[in-house]
Design a protein around this motif. Structure first.
Motif, PDB file in Angstrom:
ATOM      1  N   UNK A 167      44.532  43.341  10.034  1.00  0.00           N
ATOM      2  CA  UNK A 167      43.906  43.243   8.705  1.00  0.00           C
ATOM      3  C   UNK A 167      42.392  43.388   8.844  1.00  0.00           C
ATOM      4  N   UNK A 210      57.459  53.813  -1.868  1.00  0.00           N
ATOM      5  CA  UNK A 210      58.921  53.929  -1.768  1.00  0.00           C
ATOM      6  C   UNK A 210      59.318  54.826  -0.586  1.00  0.00           C
ATOM      7  N   UNK A 255      50.656  53.686   4.034  1.00  0.00           N
ATOM      8  CA  UNK A 255      51.882  53.615   3.228  1.00  0.00           C
ATOM      9  C   UNK A 255      52.777  54.816   3.527  1.00  0.00           C
ATOM     10  N   UNK A 280      52.606  43.813   4.516  1.00  0.00           N
ATOM     11  CA  UNK A 280      52.722  43.838   3.049  1.00  0.00           C
ATOM     12  C   UNK A 280      54.097  43.283   2.684  1.00  0.00           C
ATOM     13  N   UNK A 308      55.668  62.097   7.646  1.00  0.00           N
ATOM     14  CA  UNK A 308      56.457  62.071   6.414  1.00  0.00           C
ATOM     15  C   UNK A 308      55.737  62.885   5.334  1.00  0.00           C
ATOM     16  N   UNK A 322      57.418  48.860  -0.543  1.00  0.00           N
ATOM     17  CA  UNK A 322      56.395  47.924  -0.068  1.00  0.00           C
ATOM     18  C   UNK A 322      55.199  47.938  -1.008  1.00  0.00           C
ATOM     19  N   UNK A 323      54.526  46.810  -1.042  1.00  0.00           N
ATOM     20  CA  UNK A 323      53.369  46.660  -1.925  1.00  0.00           C
ATOM     21  C   UNK A 323      52.630  45.405  -1.484  1.00  0.00           C
ATOM     22  N   UNK A 324      51.313  45.363  -1.745  1.00  0.00           N
ATOM     23  CA  UNK A 324      50.585  44.125  -1.423  1.00  0.00           C
ATOM     24  C   UNK A 324      51.074  42.996  -2.326  1.00  0.00           C
ATOM     25  N   UNK A 372      47.780  50.178   4.666  1.00  0.00           N
ATOM     26  CA  UNK A 372      48.200  48.782   4.496  1.00  0.00           C
ATOM     27  C   UNK A 372      47.226  47.874   5.240  1.00  0.00           C
ATOM     28  N   UNK A 397      58.948  49.314   7.302  1.00  0.00           N
ATOM     29  CA  UNK A 397      57.712  49.624   6.573  1.00  0.00           C
ATOM     30  C   UNK A 397      56.786  48.415   6.428  1.00  0.00           C
ATOM     31  N   UNK A 398      57.333  47.204   6.437  1.00  0.00           N
ATOM     32  CA  UNK A 398      56.514  46.053   6.057  1.00  0.00           C
ATOM     33  C   UNK A 398      55.949  45.238   7.218  1.00  0.00           C
ATOM     34  N   UNK A 427      57.062  65.945   3.090  1.00  0.00           N
ATOM     35  CA  UNK A 427      56.993  65.935   1.617  1.00  0.00           C
ATOM     36  C   UNK A 427      56.280  67.193   1.120  1.00  0.00           C
TER      37      UNK A 427
END
Lengths: 384, 384
Positions: B363, A339, B285, A308, B290, A361-363, B307, A282-283, B294
C-alpha cells in the motif's frame, strides 16, 4: 530443494478447474508438473508438462503415477488412499498426507474426528447404510428435520439433503451416511488455512456465503465477511485449531456456521484450494493457488491479507440448457468495474454445472457487492 | 464473436516470456491459441493449444501459420510484415496491424513518423549505413556525443550506444542507423496505452525507471512514478496521442524522457505488452496481458488503475555464470512482504540474460521500494 526450472516434478491428482488454476502458478514459477485425471478433456489437459488419463480411485494407476513425481498433491478428495500410503512409505512426499485425507474423505470419520478433538460441530449420528438410517427413524431415535449427508462422494451440494419427513428418505443413496442436527444459523462462513511441513501457519480472512433469500443457494462469496471482528477472530482461531488437529499440510478450507448466539461450529473441510478462496486471485496479496504451492513445497507462506474487497459469483449452467456452451453477455460484464470472469474450459454446459466464476473487486465492499448483483443478472451460461 | 470455450483461435507470433504471460490470460478465459517461435524450448511450448517451431521472419512460415487462426498478434516486433499484409488482405485480423508495425519496426521510420505527426522527440538524422554515418562525422555534420541506434534488431538495450568519440563508431554494426541528440533528462518514464478496434482508449499510470546511480542501468520500474501530477497528465496525454497517430490496436508501451525543464519527449515505442507493465500483474485491476487480449479481441477495456503500489526488478543472469540456472536465495525473497517472483522458464543462464522478474507490491510505495532493494541484494541468478 530447488524447484524452479529444474527436473523437480510436482504431481497433481485431478485435472479440473482447481488444478487448472494451480497450473497458472506452477507456470509462473516454472515448476514441472504431471497431472492425472479420468477425463481426456480435463481443464488441465494443457499447461501441465505431462498429462495422463486414468482412474483416480485405482490403486495401480495412482501408485504408478505417483512413483514418477517428487511431491504429490490432489485437487479432489476422491483418490485412492492406499496408493498414497504406499507412496509415502517409499519416500514420495504426499501433501496433504494420506493420514490426513483418511480423517477427511469419509464424512462419518471426519465428524467423529471433530468430536474426538473437542472441535465444535453440530450433533450427529453415523449410520452404516440406509437400512440402519430407516431403522433409527422407525425407532424414533432420529427426529425430523435432520441433515442427511452421504459419507463419501459428496461434492458441490450433491450428497447433502435436509430431511423433513419420512418420504424424503426414499430417494437417498444406499451407502453409509450421517444424520446431523439442523442448526439454525445466522451466517455460513469459511476460513482457508495454509500450513507448511515446517509448521508455519497462516489464515485467510473470513469469507461469508450470502444466500439467495428464497432459493437457499449460495449466491455470493464475500471477503471480508460482514461480521464482528470478535466473531472473525474466533472463526480464524477455530480454523487454525482444525488444521493443526488434522496435522494438515497445504490449504485447508474450513466451512463453518455462525449460530444465532455467535457460536462457531465446523460444518466440513476441504483439504485443498476451495471455491470460497477464488476471490483471492484478484483480491489477495497471495492467491490461494500460489499459497498451496508454497505450502506443499515447504516455502515461506505469503501474506494472506487482501489488497481490496472481493465478491465471487459462480457461473453455473442455466436450467434447461444442455450442449455446447455460450457465455451470453460476457462482454457486458467485462465492461463493469473490477470484473474478472474465469472460464474453466468445459465445452458442454448442463443445468447447474460449475462452468466458471466471476470475481468483482473494489476498494469499497458495498460497491463490489452491488456490481456482483449486476453481474449475476447479466451473464447467462446457456447452450448454442 | 464468441471467443470463450469455442473453436475461435488466437495466433501469437513469438513464444517468449511475454507470450507465456499472455497465455495465463487465454487459459483463464479458455481462448484457443496457436504459437509460433523459432525455439523448441520457448517458454510458450506448453500452455498453448498448439505450438509450432518456425522462423518468424520467413514469409511462408508466418503466412501459413496465420492462415489457420482468426486473430493474429505478436509478442516481438521482429516478424515478417509482408506475410501480415497478405493475411490482412485475405481477411485475417492482424492486431496491431501490418501498417502500424511498418511505422514502428524500423527505428528510422519510427523517428520520422514522430516528426511528421508533431510528436516531440529528440532531434535525429537517419543514415542508410555505417559508411554514411562515418561520412557525416568526417564532414562534421554530426557532433559528439550522440546516441546511435540500429534501425532494426535492437532489443533489451542491444543496438543502442552513446558515442562520445570517433573510435566508438568502430564496433557498431554496418546497417542503417539513426544518430540522436543526447538529451539530459531527469526521468525516464513509460506509459502503456490500450486501444481496441472500436476506438476505446485507456492509459495505465505513468511508471518511472529508476537507474543505478553508477552503472546507468535501469534497476527498478516504479508505479506510480514519483513525479508531479501535471507531468504525469502530460505524459499520459502524449502517449494517447502517439497511440492514435499510429492507429494502434492492442497495447503500446511508450517510453519517454522527462527533460530538465519538464518537457516530455518520446524515446521509442513497443507495440505489445512490455517489461514496464509487468508490475500490473500484481498491482493493477486489469493486468497488461489481460488488457492486451481485451484490446485485440475488441472487448471492453478494463480498469487501468492500481490496487496498490508496485515496484518491478528484473532477474538477469549474473556476470560470469553460464549454464543450468539456479535462483539462489529465492526462498528468502519469498519470505518478504508482497514479493512475487516470475520465472520465465529458460533453463540456461548467461550473463545479463533476462530470466525472470520480481514484483513487490505494498500500500506504501516507499515500503515497496525498500523491499525491492532487499530483493535485489538477496536473489542471484547463477549457474549450478
Amino acid at each position: 530443494m530447488n524447484y524452479f526450472s529444474t527436473s523437480f516434478t510436482l504431481g497433481i491428482l485431478g485435472g479440473g478447474q482447481l488444478g487448472k488454476m494451480m497450473l497458472y502458478e506452477t507456470r509462473k514459477w516454472d515448476i514441472k508438473t504431471h497431472v492425472l485425471d479420468p477425463s481426456n478433456e480435463a481443464p488441465c489437459r494443457i499447461a501441465a508438462d505431462h498429462f495422463q488419463q486414468g482412474n483416480l480411485m485405482d490403486f495401480e494407476t495412482v501408485y504408478n503415477f505417483g512413483k514418477k513425481v517428487d511431491v504429490l498433491t490432489f485437487e479432489i478428495e476422491g483418490v485412492n488412499i492406499e496408493a498414497l500410503e504406499k507412496l509415502e512409505s517409499e519416500g514420495i512426499k504426499v501433501y496433504p498426507s494420506a493420514a490426513t485425507l483418511r480423517n477427511i474423505q469419509d464424512k462419518g470419520i471426519q465428524k467423529q474426528f471433530y468430536k474426538d478433538h473437542q472441535i465444535p460441530t453440530s450433533p450427529f449420528k453415523v449410520y452404516k447404510d440406509k437400512y440402519a438410517l430407516n431403522e433409527a427413524i422407525v425407532r424414533k431415535e432420529l427426529h425430523f428435520p435432520f441433515v442427511w449427508k452421504s459419507c463419501t462422494g459428496g461434492y458441490d451440494g450433491k450428497g447433502v439433503s435436509i430431511i423433513r419427513e419420512a418420504e424424503e428418505v426414499i430417494p437417498l443413496s444406499e451407502g453409509a451416511c450421517i444424520a446431523e442436527k439442523l442448526i439454525p444459523f445466522k451466517n455460513e462462513l469459511a476460513v482457508i488455512v495454509a500450513r507448511n511441513p515446517s509448521g508455519e501457519v497462516k489464515t485467510y480472512p473470513v469469507v461469508e456465503m450470502e444466500f439467495h433469500p428464497e432459493a437457499n443457494q449460495v449466491e455470493y462469496v464475500i471477503c471480508p465477511a460482514r461480521i464482528d471482528d470478535a466473531v472473525a477472530e474466533k472463526a480464524r482461531a477455530l480454523a487454525t485449531k482444525v488444521s493443526e488437529a488434522f496435522k494438515h499440510v497445504g490449504l485447508l478450507a474450513v466451512e463453518m456456521f455462525q449460530t444465532e448466539d455467535d457460536e462457531i461450529l465446523v460444518n466440513e473441510v476441504a483439504p485443498r484450494p476451495h471455491n470460497s478462496g477464488h476471490y483471492s486471485i484478484e483480491a489477495s496479496y497471495t492467491n490461494q493457488f500460489e499459497q498451496q504451492i508454497r505450502a506443499i513445497l515447504d516455502l515461506p507462506l505469503g501474506n494472506t491479507d487482501s489488497k481490496v474487497a472481493g465478491v465471487m459469483v459462480n457461473l453455473v449452467g442455466a436450467e434447461s440448457h444442455t450442449g455446447p456452451v455460450v457465455y451470453k453477455n460476457i462482454e457486458k460484464i467485462l465492461a463493469m468495474e473490477g470484473v474478472t470472469p474465469h472460464i474453466y474450459g468445459k465445452k458442454e454446459t448442463r443445468p447447474f454445472r460449475k462452468m466458471g466464476h466471476v470475481t468483482i473487486v473494489n476498494k469499497d465492499l458495498n460497491k463490489a457487492r452491488k456490481i456482483a448483483e449486476e453481474v449475476k443478472k447479466t451473464i447467462k451460461v446457456v447452450s448454442k
